[in-house]
Design an enzyme around this catalytic site. Structure first.
Site, short mmCIF file in Angstrom:
data_model
loop_
_atom_site.label_atom_id
_atom_site.label_comp_id
_atom_site.label_asym_id
_atom_site.label_seq_id
_atom_site.Cartn_x
_atom_site.Cartn_y
_atom_site.Cartn_z
N LYS A 98 -0.04 3.73 -2.62
CA LYS A 98 -1.08 4.75 -2.51
C LYS A 98 -0.50 6.15 -2.33
O LYS A 98 -1.23 7.15 -2.46
CB LYS A 98 -2.04 4.42 -1.38
CG LYS A 98 -2.85 3.14 -1.61
CD LYS A 98 -3.87 2.94 -0.51
CE LYS A 98 -4.71 1.69 -0.75
NZ LYS A 98 -4.03 0.45 -0.30
N SER A 142 -6.00 3.25 4.54
CA SER A 142 -5.49 2.48 3.41
C SER A 142 -6.59 1.71 2.68
O SER A 142 -6.37 0.60 2.18
CB SER A 142 -4.40 1.51 3.87
OG SER A 142 -3.60 1.09 2.77
N LYS A 190 2.50 6.55 5.54
CA LYS A 190 1.71 5.44 4.98
C LYS A 190 2.29 4.08 5.37
O LYS A 190 3.50 3.87 5.34
CB LYS A 190 1.70 5.54 3.45
CG LYS A 190 0.70 4.63 2.77
CD LYS A 190 -0.71 5.15 2.92
CE LYS A 190 -1.73 4.09 2.55
NZ LYS A 190 -1.76 2.95 3.48
N SER A 202 0.79 -1.23 0.00
CA SER A 202 0.00 0.00 0.00
C SER A 202 0.83 1.28 0.00
O SER A 202 0.26 2.38 -0.04
CB SER A 202 -0.96 0.01 1.19
OG SER A 202 -2.07 -0.82 0.93
#
Length: 410
Positions: free
Chosen positions: A71, A128, A249, A68
């Site tokens: 992202k 997420s 993140k 992720s």
């Protein structure tokens, strides 16, 4: 002899108005290699935000599955769309059947429901949420496949040479009911992720207001309201709290392991960290803490240029036709860069004055630029600092010019 005398003023002015000059601000030497540390992870990097200087790393240029952390690019493109005015935060996004079908981390979107760009962005950045990511990609580009094309194009524009995307979430294709038809392997290097994060924070600093939220209430006040905790466990009140952390993140897939891109600011210095492929949720934060400790304990910001102050050895510039033959010069902005404790400054400042400067000059007029360089190259992302006249200099009268010429003659 007379011919030589006539040439002297021309020669002198040519020297005084020479455009390029270098000022060393400490002994110049090659930038030290990224220092290897005892970090228990497949790949990592520690980067200083202002300069993009890599302070420590391991396998930082090798591409791995980013999960992720992908992202971060999705966030960047959404913010670019908002900034350009092509989409707005309050725009409603009608959720497609495809977006609602995306599993793993999600906010249980239902086909046909409408959510705003802002809601979906928060769900993606904080929780997420994969379904929210795909919904945003479809809203911007019509399909996730088309959006992935934008991701790869942007990666190329930003110089992320070790990155390739096949979706906007970082999920493995098996986790998609119908994965986007994009060739290649989904990969990013730790250094590319850090560089992308740096660009995100420079171009859209307001994103910190989102990434630093401990939680977000999705569908607030509705029957299907969800409280989404931030997956970043280094924020205030979290088990791995680290003073100064405010983003960015987390990521996990079986192939990628547990990963985290973090950022923290202390004493005027912001650091960016990336750890890829740790073996547990807690390990990724523990290893990030080691990186941040190393950076903050061993580096500090040194001011090389200070707004309103002269650059050493370049405090004045020659001027033609003025009541004064020179005008004082000061920096139009400050520049502070990371220097290791006990290290001689590895930077230089390249000063370039405009050629043929003539009176009258007004205080504040830009008369040149100063560029911070490392190893002979401009520091990436640092715009040149304007050099400004510090006072007015009026045009000289003919008698002053005549007397000056006669003085130079003899």
């Amino acid at each position: 002899m007379v011919g030589w005398k006539r040439k002297v003023p021309v020669i002198v002015w040519g020297v005084l108005l020479s455009v390029g000059s270098l000022l060393s601000v400490g002994e110049v030497f090659a930038e030290p290699q990224a220092e290897p540390l005892d970090i228990q992870t497949r790949s990592y990097v520690l980067m200083e935000m202002e300069t993009g200087r890599v302070l420590a790393g391991k396998e930082e240029k090798h591409p791995y599955p980013p999960a992720s952390l992908t992202k971060i690019m999705t966030e960047y493109l959404v913010l670019e769309e908002v900034k350009s005015g092509r989409i707005r935060w309050k725009d409603e996004v009608k959720i497609s059947k495809n977006a609602a079908s995306i599993g793993e981390a999600q906010v249980n979107l239902v086909a046909g429901e409408k959510r705003t760009v802002e809601e979906l962005f928060h769900a993606m950045a904080i929780h997420s949420a994969n379904d929210a990511s795909v919904a945003l990609a479809e809203h911007i580009s019509g399909s996730e496949r088309a959006f992935v094309g934008k991701m790869n194009k942007e990666a190329k524009r930003l110089g992320l040479k070790k990155s390739h995307f096949i979706n906007c979430t970082g999920l493995p294709p098996r986790s998609y009911p119908q994965p986007p038809e994009v060739k290649g392997e989904h990969r990013m290097s730790a250094e590319d992720i850090a560089r992308l994060t740096r660009r995100l924070l420079r171009d859209h600093p307001q994103v910190i207001r989102t990434t630093s939220l401990p939680e977000y209430i999705f569908r607030q006040g509705e029957k299907r309201e969800l409280i989404l905790p931030n997956s970043n466990r280094m924020l205030p009140g979290s088990p791995h709290f680290y003073d100064g952390v405010d983003g960015v993140k987390t990521g996990y897939t079986r192939e990628a392991g547990y990963s985290f891109t973090g950022t923290a600011r202390r004493d005027g210095m912001r650091l960016i960290t990336v750890v890829m492929g740790t073996d547990s949720k807690s390990r990724r934060f523990a290893e990030t803490e080691k990186l941040l400790d190393f950076g903050f304990q061993n580096y500090g910001m040194k001011t090389l240029l200070k707004k309103g102050k002269p650059v050493p050895k370049h405090g004045k510039v020659a001027l033609r036709g003025g009541e004064e033959t020179e005008v004082p010069v000061v920096a139009g902005a400050s520049r502070a860069l990371p220097v290791r404790n006990g290290e001689k400054t590895p930077y230089t400042i390249r000063v370039e004055f405009k050629s043929g400067l003539e009176a009258p000059i007004r205080s504040g007029d830009v008369v040149g630029t100063a560029r911070v360089q490392l190893k002979g190259k401009d520091v990436s992302g640092l715009p040149p600092v304007p050099l400004k006249a510090a006072q007015d200099v009026e045009e000289a009268g003919w008698w002053t010019l005549f007397f000056r010429y006669v003085t130079d003659w003899f």
